[in-house]
Design an enzyme around this catalytic site. Sequence first.
Site, mmCIF file in Angstrom:
data_model
loop_
_atom_site.group_PDB
_atom_site.id
_atom_site.type_symbol
_atom_site.label_atom_id
_atom_site.label_comp_id
_atom_site.label_asym_id
_atom_site.label_seq_id
_atom_site.Cartn_x
_atom_site.Cartn_y
_atom_site.Cartn_z
ATOM 1 N N LYS A 101 -49.844 -8.344 -1.678
ATOM 2 C CA LYS A 101 -50.819 -9.360 -1.227
ATOM 3 C C LYS A 101 -50.522 -9.903 0.167
ATOM 4 O O LYS A 101 -50.337 -11.111 0.382
ATOM 5 C CB LYS A 101 -50.901 -10.497 -2.243
ATOM 6 C CG LYS A 101 -51.273 -9.983 -3.627
ATOM 7 C CD LYS A 101 -52.243 -10.811 -4.350
ATOM 8 C CE LYS A 101 -52.579 -10.262 -5.708
ATOM 9 N NZ LYS A 101 -51.470 -9.796 -6.545
HETATM 10 O O1 LIG Z 1 -53.459 -7.825 -7.415
HETATM 11 C C1 LIG Z 1 -53.133 -7.947 -8.604
HETATM 12 O O2 LIG Z 1 -52.709 -7.013 -9.242
HETATM 13 C C2 LIG Z 1 -53.410 -9.231 -9.273
HETATM 14 C C3 LIG Z 1 -54.555 -9.897 -8.882
HETATM 15 C C4 LIG Z 1 -55.054 -10.945 -9.660
HETATM 16 O O3 LIG Z 1 -56.130 -11.472 -9.411
HETATM 17 N N1 LIG Z 1 -54.333 -11.325 -10.741
HETATM 18 C C5 LIG Z 1 -53.140 -10.741 -11.108
HETATM 19 O O4 LIG Z 1 -52.550 -11.148 -12.118
HETATM 20 N N2 LIG Z 1 -52.626 -9.722 -10.334
HETATM 21 C C6 LIG Z 1 -51.273 -9.161 -10.606
HETATM 22 O O5 LIG Z 1 -51.202 -8.591 -11.898
HETATM 23 C C7 LIG Z 1 -49.900 -8.782 -12.460
HETATM 24 C C8 LIG Z 1 -49.982 -9.501 -13.793
HETATM 25 O O6 LIG Z 1 -50.461 -8.608 -14.749
HETATM 26 P P1 LIG Z 1 -50.312 -8.905 -16.327
HETATM 27 O O7 LIG Z 1 -48.844 -8.945 -16.637
HETATM 28 O O8 LIG Z 1 -51.020 -7.771 -16.983
HETATM 29 O O9 LIG Z 1 -50.975 -10.224 -16.564
HETATM 30 C C9 LIG Z 1 -49.094 -9.595 -11.459
HETATM 31 O O10 LIG Z 1 -48.271 -8.712 -10.720
HETATM 32 C C10 LIG Z 1 -50.157 -10.217 -10.592
HETATM 33 O O11 LIG Z 1 -49.695 -10.443 -9.279
#
Ligand SMILES: O=C(O)c1cc(=O)[nH]c(=O)n1[C@@H]1O[C@H](COP(=O)(O)O)[C@@H](O)[C@H]1O
Length: 286
Positions: A101
């Site tokens: 990001k």
């Molecule tokens: O760019 C991303 O992947 C991202 C964007 C977003 O809007 N929300 C988001 O949770 N993420 C990323 O997705 C990951 C979390 O995924 P989960 O563990 O599946 O919830 C983290 O690394 C976040 O930085």
Amino acid sequence: MTTFPPPSFADRFQQRADERSPFCLGLDPSRDVLARWNLPDTVQGLSDFCERLADAAGETLAMVKPQSAFFERHGPEGLVVLQRVLKRFRAAGTLTLLDVKRGDIGSTMDAYAQSLFGKDSAYDVDAATFTAYLGLGALAKTVELARYHGACAFIVVRSSNPEGEPLQNAVGKDGRTVAQAVADGLRKLNDKAGRGLYPAGAVMGATLPPADRDVVERLGGALMLTPGIGSQGAGFGDLPKLFSGRERQVIPTAARSVLEAGPDVAALKRALEAHQAPSRSFREGA
Ligand SMILES: O=C(O)c1cc(=O)[nH]c(=O)n1[C@@H]1O[C@H](COP(=O)(O)O)[C@@H](O)[C@H]1O
């Protein structure tokens, strides 16, 4: 032999997604995940986590998304582990997206982009994530460099977390929300890059309400990374309400809901397939 110009990220993704599935696995080796996997919270623990996950994934994944923060946490040695795991997944034919990001003024963005894209760069990833708070124009050269290297810059348009909503839905002078303006600008960057290349992708949370369909439509043919599935409360069943008709542009992604199945490799394989199967069904419009 390397071809020039290289095939676009969009074409490479479509091919891999057809062969494997469109699912992108998030690599988020947090302190909690390492503890769950009975690994020490050290560089060695981080490295063992990556090896085990790569063993479980084999050549089944279209795409993997390491979250840079969990590697940076361990300092420069953590970044060496990051470089190694990127290489290992690349060798398995898996596309790599570094979730980092980035977002800064143009001249600084040039340096970030140089660290990410191209054979001679530090990370040589197929894609990375960016934010547009310093203006979409500041990301224009990054998108151009991504195109040049057959890579993709995924720009956050509507994030999966509830805290993003007030800022992203703030209404500007021209009556558009910030998210609508970013989506329109992103489409222009893709139009400028040339037909079918799509070097700018969008991050669009799977948790978003149906009202965000308008933003999806503004993105045109851009690829959309859709985090928020699993631990953040969205399910694969939520994808159609936002993305129906654009199934082949969607890259469903999740980290924790797969990683919590570890450390057993067989259990990880099952968790992976439990995410890949519905991703395939969604893509096929089933
Ligand atoms: O760019 C991303 O992947 C991202 C964007 C977003 O809007 N929300 C988001 O949770 N993420 C990323 O997705 C990951 C979390 O995924 P989960 O563990 O599946 O919830 C983290 O690394 C976040 O930085």
